[in-house]
Design a protein around this motif. Structure first.
Motif, mmCIF file in Angstrom:
data_model
loop_
_atom_site.group_PDB
_atom_site.id
_atom_site.type_symbol
_atom_site.label_atom_id
_atom_site.label_comp_id
_atom_site.label_asym_id
_atom_site.label_seq_id
_atom_site.Cartn_x
_atom_site.Cartn_y
_atom_site.Cartn_z
ATOM 1 N N ASP A 26 0.831 -1.202 0.000
ATOM 2 C CA ASP A 26 0.000 0.000 0.000
ATOM 3 C C ASP A 26 0.869 1.258 0.000
ATOM 4 O O ASP A 26 0.585 2.229 -0.715
ATOM 5 N N LEU A 27 1.929 1.226 0.806
ATOM 6 C CA LEU A 27 2.810 2.384 0.917
ATOM 7 C C LEU A 27 3.513 2.663 -0.407
ATOM 8 O O LEU A 27 3.634 3.811 -0.837
ATOM 9 N N ILE A 28 3.967 1.611 -1.074
ATOM 10 C CA ILE A 28 4.659 1.781 -2.356
ATOM 11 C C ILE A 28 3.706 2.329 -3.407
ATOM 12 O O ILE A 28 4.054 3.212 -4.192
ATOM 13 N N LYS A 29 2.456 1.805 -3.401
ATOM 14 C CA LYS A 29 1.477 2.286 -4.381
ATOM 15 C C LYS A 29 1.184 3.762 -4.200
ATOM 16 O O LYS A 29 1.033 4.501 -5.171
ATOM 17 N N GLU A 30 1.096 4.198 -2.960
ATOM 18 C CA GLU A 30 0.763 5.589 -2.693
ATOM 19 C C GLU A 30 1.952 6.521 -2.954
ATOM 20 O O GLU A 30 1.753 7.724 -3.149
ATOM 21 N N ASN A 31 3.166 5.977 -2.932
ATOM 22 C CA ASN A 31 4.364 6.822 -3.073
ATOM 23 C C ASN A 31 5.295 6.265 -4.157
ATOM 24 O O ASN A 31 6.521 6.278 -4.013
ATOM 25 N N ILE A 32 4.717 5.814 -5.271
ATOM 26 C CA ILE A 32 5.501 5.109 -6.284
ATOM 27 C C ILE A 32 6.578 5.996 -6.912
ATOM 28 O O ILE A 32 7.693 5.552 -7.182
ATOM 29 N N ILE A 33 6.245 7.279 -7.121
ATOM 30 C CA ILE A 33 7.219 8.177 -7.753
ATOM 31 C C ILE A 33 8.413 8.398 -6.836
ATOM 32 O O ILE A 33 9.576 8.361 -7.265
ATOM 33 N N ILE A 34 8.126 8.625 -5.554
ATOM 34 C CA ILE A 34 9.209 8.826 -4.588
ATOM 35 C C ILE A 34 10.075 7.588 -4.487
ATOM 36 O O ILE A 34 11.312 7.668 -4.444
ATOM 37 N N VAL A 35 9.412 6.415 -4.445
ATOM 38 C CA VAL A 35 10.154 5.158 -4.327
ATOM 39 C C VAL A 35 11.075 4.953 -5.526
ATOM 40 O O VAL A 35 12.245 4.566 -5.384
ATOM 41 N N ILE A 36 10.540 5.232 -6.727
ATOM 42 C CA ILE A 36 11.361 5.061 -7.937
ATOM 43 C C ILE A 36 12.538 6.034 -7.922
ATOM 44 O O ILE A 36 13.677 5.681 -8.270
ATOM 45 N N GLY A 37 12.283 7.285 -7.501
ATOM 46 C CA GLY A 37 13.356 8.271 -7.451
ATOM 47 C C GLY A 37 14.449 7.876 -6.476
ATOM 48 O O GLY A 37 15.640 8.000 -6.775
ATOM 49 N N ILE A 38 14.013 7.382 -5.293
ATOM 50 C CA ILE A 38 14.991 6.964 -4.292
ATOM 51 C C ILE A 38 15.801 5.785 -4.801
ATOM 52 O O ILE A 38 17.029 5.720 -4.598
ATOM 53 N N CYS A 39 15.101 4.842 -5.467
ATOM 54 C CA CYS A 39 15.809 3.670 -6.005
ATOM 55 C C CYS A 39 16.836 4.096 -7.041
ATOM 56 O O CYS A 39 17.924 3.502 -7.125
ATOM 57 N N ALA A 40 16.498 5.102 -7.860
ATOM 58 C CA ALA A 40 17.417 5.555 -8.903
ATOM 59 C C ALA A 40 18.610 6.296 -8.310
ATOM 60 O O ALA A 40 19.719 6.221 -8.819
ATOM 61 N N LEU A 41 18.392 7.033 -7.256
ATOM 62 C CA LEU A 41 19.458 7.840 -6.665
ATOM 63 C C LEU A 41 20.353 7.046 -5.728
ATOM 64 O O LEU A 41 21.561 7.161 -5.747
ATOM 65 N N ILE A 42 19.753 6.267 -4.839
ATOM 66 C CA ILE A 42 20.565 5.583 -3.837
ATOM 67 C C ILE A 42 19.877 4.308 -3.392
ATOM 68 O O ILE A 42 19.025 4.303 -2.510
ATOM 69 N N VAL A 43 20.185 3.206 -4.022
ATOM 70 C CA VAL A 43 19.589 1.910 -3.748
ATOM 71 C C VAL A 43 19.933 1.447 -2.331
ATOM 72 O O VAL A 43 19.107 0.828 -1.644
#
Length: 729
Positions: free
Chosen positions: A517-534
């Motif tokens: 649920d958290l990932i669905k609600e914040n998918i853009i932030i999650v993708i950005g964080i994954c791209a910047l610092i895994v």
């Protein structure tokens, strides 16, 4: 020289002797002084000798603590007037005689008779209602076979000098039977032993006294109010007692009912199935229960196990073994919506449906009856945050309802008559319709709000408390009266606290936030964080989960605490709400049907000009306006229950002294209103109320609601007159 030494020694001995005498006198004086202080303290302390007979009124629990209906009442009284008690044990009959002889000062659980009133004093307020049942050994049930002629010539025990003696005689005369009446002076346990060893064939006592597998209540012979009785030589105690009881009623008008639920509701005759009910269960077998799927916290089919979950599951488990003389077996069937489930009920596929909270009239149209409510919840109106006040006060509007949900269609017709209903395929579509301004609102139960909370937060929607309590009942075919009785009994046996705790548990469960649920609600932030610092992904997600989960848990606790306070008391005015009114009227109707009550009146109140106050001064002043009216209603009709049954509508049920003085009280209410309005400058503190009073007429009124309707009509007639005179705008 020797004589001089002897003289000095004698002087020293005399000094020592004198000092010793002084010390003894000083000690004795202090001792008497201390004793005198203790005695004086005891003189100031009022000790009341109170009767203690082993029963649900007075008993000792497994931990050796005193508990019981009368015991709690006595402790409450002590809190107000500082009494200390000396408990005198004995059988009820022995204690009644001791009260008459002045050997004790007070005894609880005493019914009123004119003969007793000559020998003792009664409290001005009753402290409850008790019912009397005739018990026989279960081994004799086949001989009895539901035929009262069985008692011809049988020995029936009843407490000596109790009100049940006359009730038994009247009951025997009514059914033309001639039992041998044995007035016993033994304790309850000793009387039961006499019943089991054959010295008695039957025994009459309170329905809450006895329960067990070896005795069975076969007949209810009557009921009566009961009081505290006081030694006739102690009118000083009576005055203090009445003062304390009056304060208890002011503190909590429903204290008697709460004690009944705590100590008596799940005891005695309530725990037994009747012969007819047992026969129905044997012939019918398992009870087929239909329920609405995907409807937590109430009911749902678990995706993994395929089994029922929700409060209905816990209720059915409890109901299986809730009776002392039989078990119930249930089989559950999920349905898409209430309309489909009711069709299955009509065709005979199932025996009952849960949950049903449509109106009684809608039930009549569908040829079903609604059982007592298993649970209650507050009705929320979900609206756009920017339109809170506008939607709440609209006279015309539109509501989103899931297709097939006749429960909420019925609620719309009841609380928003004239509003249009628009159907959508599911709850999410209803929420989107509110967001897109296609409808004004969506209704949902408070215990289900967690299901849509995140979606509402996303769309900036807000839940408004409508002030409406909705019951969650079983729907049973109107020709299936035996099953109706079984479910009604089971619902009353299972404690409300158990149901409320279970509901709260599922409410919390539904509100849990998962990682998905958290990932669905914040998918853009999650993708950005994954791209910047895994490497930081797990830490960031974990922190966000903890912070949001703690916030959500705190909010859930706040909502759950808020819900527990709203069960029966109106949050604004502190009088009982519509749910409390329905319960009270149900109990009164039962007493009316059994001829225990024949006189009462309904007083209907409508607060005039509330909309004017709201529009002119704001809703906070409107709330103060309602509170001012309620204060005066409760002050004038202080011996009668008051209920808030609508936004600006209140009702009071007048009995006993208030019933006798009803015309005078209505005039007093109107006069006090005028005095307040003349003295107080602020318009929102005025009392402008239209009043209608109707007296129950056994010839014209079939049920209590008929009297209520007449009172309502008289109230509106009064409103028209007040409007013509300019008092209503």
């Amino acid at each position: 020289m020797r004589k001089e030494k002897k003289y000095i020694r004698d002087i020293n001995l005399r000094k020592i002797f004198i000092l010793l005498i002084c010390f003894i006198m000083l000690f004795t004086s202090n001792s008497f002084q201390v004793y005198g202080e203790k005695t004086e303290k005891k003189d100031d302390e009022k000790v009341v000798r109170v009767g203690w007979f082993d029963s649900s009124y007075n008993t000792i629990d497994a931990s050796g603590r005193r508990i019981g209906y009368c015991y709690e009442y006595e402790r409450k009284i002590a809190g107000y007037i500082g009494w200390k008690y000396e408990y005198v044990e004995g059988s009820w009959t022995e204690l009644l005689e001791m009260l008459e002889n002045g050997e004790i000062d007070m005894l609880g659980g005493v019914s009123y008779t004119e003969e007793r009133a000559e020998k003792m004093l009664y409290s001005s307020y009753s402290i409850g209602i008790e019912e009397y049942h005739l018990y026989i050994p279960t081994d004799n049930l086949d001989d009895y076979n539901d035929n009262v002629s069985y008692f011809n010539g049988k020995k029936i025990g009843v407490n000596k000098n109790s009100i049940q003696v006359e009730m038994l005689k009247e009951w025997a005369e009514l059914y033309n039977i001639t039992p041998e009446i044995v007035e016993v002076t033994t304790s309850e346990n000793e009387s039961v032993e006499m019943l089991l060893n054959g010295e008695l064939d039957g025994y009459i006592t309170l329905d809450s006294y006895l329960s067990g597998d070896d005795i069975y209540p076969v007949v209810k012979i009557g009921s009566s109010d009961f009081y505290f009785a006081v030694n006739k030589q102690r009118p000083d105690l009576l005055a203090e007692l009445d003062n304390a009881l009056s304060k208890i009623r002011d503190e909590n008008r429903f204290y008697d009912q709460e004690l009944f639920v705590k100590y008596n509701q799940n005891l005695g005759a309530n725990l037994y199935l009747s012969d007819e009910e047992i026969q129905w269960i044997e012939n019918h077998g398992e009870i087929k229960v239909g329920y609405i799927d995907n409807y937590l916290a109430y009911c749902d089919k678990d995706d993994e196990s395929g089994k029922l979950t929700g409060v209905l599951s816990d209720y059915l488990k409890k109901a299986t073994t809730c009776f002392s003389n039989g078990e119930l077996n249930f089989k559950t069937y999920p349905y898409e919506n209430i309309e489909v489930a009711l069709d299955a009920l009509k065709s005979g596929e199932i025996d009952c449906v849960f949950p049903a909270n449509f109106s009684v009239y809608d039930g009549e149209i569908r040829k079903v009856c609604l059982t007592p409510s298993l649970a209650r919840a507050t009705l929320y109106m979900v609206v756009k945050t920017s339109k809170n006040k506008d939607v709440f006060n609209k006279e015309e509007g539109s509501v989103a309802v899931v297709s097939g949900d006749i429960n909420y269609e019925s609620l719309v017709n009841e609380i928003r008559p004239g509003w249009k209903v628009r159907h959508y395929s599911n709850t999410n579509e209803c929420i989107k319709a509110v967001k897109d301004n296609k409808v004004d609102c969506y209704f949902i139960s408070s215990y289900r709000y967690n299901e849509i909370r995140r979606l509402c937060d996303k769309y900036k929607l807000n839940p408004l408390d409508t002030g409406k309590d909705i019951p969650f009942c079983f729907a049973v075919r109107e020709d299936d009266s035996v099953l109706y009785s079984i479910i009604a009994k089971a619902t009353n046996i299972i404690p409300d606290s158990y149901i409320n705790n279970t509901l709260t548990s599922y409410f919390y469960e539904e509100g849990k936030i998962t990682l998905i649920d958290l990932i669905k609600e914040n998918i853009i932030i999650v993708i950005g964080i994954c791209a910047l610092i895994v490497a930081m992904l797990s830490l960031i997600i974990g922190q966000r989960r903890i912070i949001k989960a703690e916030k959500k848990a705190k909010e859930n606790r706040r909502i759950a605490d808020d819900l527990s306070r709203r069960v029966y008391v109106d949050a604004l005015t502190s009088v009982r709400n519509k749910g409390g009114y329905n319960d009270y009227v149900g109990m009164l109707q039962d007493r009316l049907d059994s001829k225990e009550v024949t006189e009462f009146a309904i007083c209907m109140f409508d607060c005039d000009n509330l909309k004017v106050i709201n529009d002119k001064y704001g809703h906070e002043r409107g709330d103060e306006y309602l509170k001012a009216a309620v204060r005066l209603i409760c002050q004038v009709f202080r011996n009668s229950p008051v209920f808030r049954i609508g936004g600006d509508e209140f009702i009071s049920i007048l009995q006993n002294d208030d019933y006798k003085n009803r015309e005078e009280l209505v005039r007093k209410f109107e006069e006090e209103s005028m005095v307040i309005n003349e003295k107080i400058e602020n318009e929102w503190e005025h009392v402008n109320t239209s009043v209608g009073m109707a007296v129950f007429d056994s010839k014209a009124d079939r049920v209590i609601d008929d009297t209520v309707k007449r009172a309502d009509e008289l109230m509106y007639e009064n409103k028209r007159k007040r409007k013509a005179s300019g008092k209503v705008r």
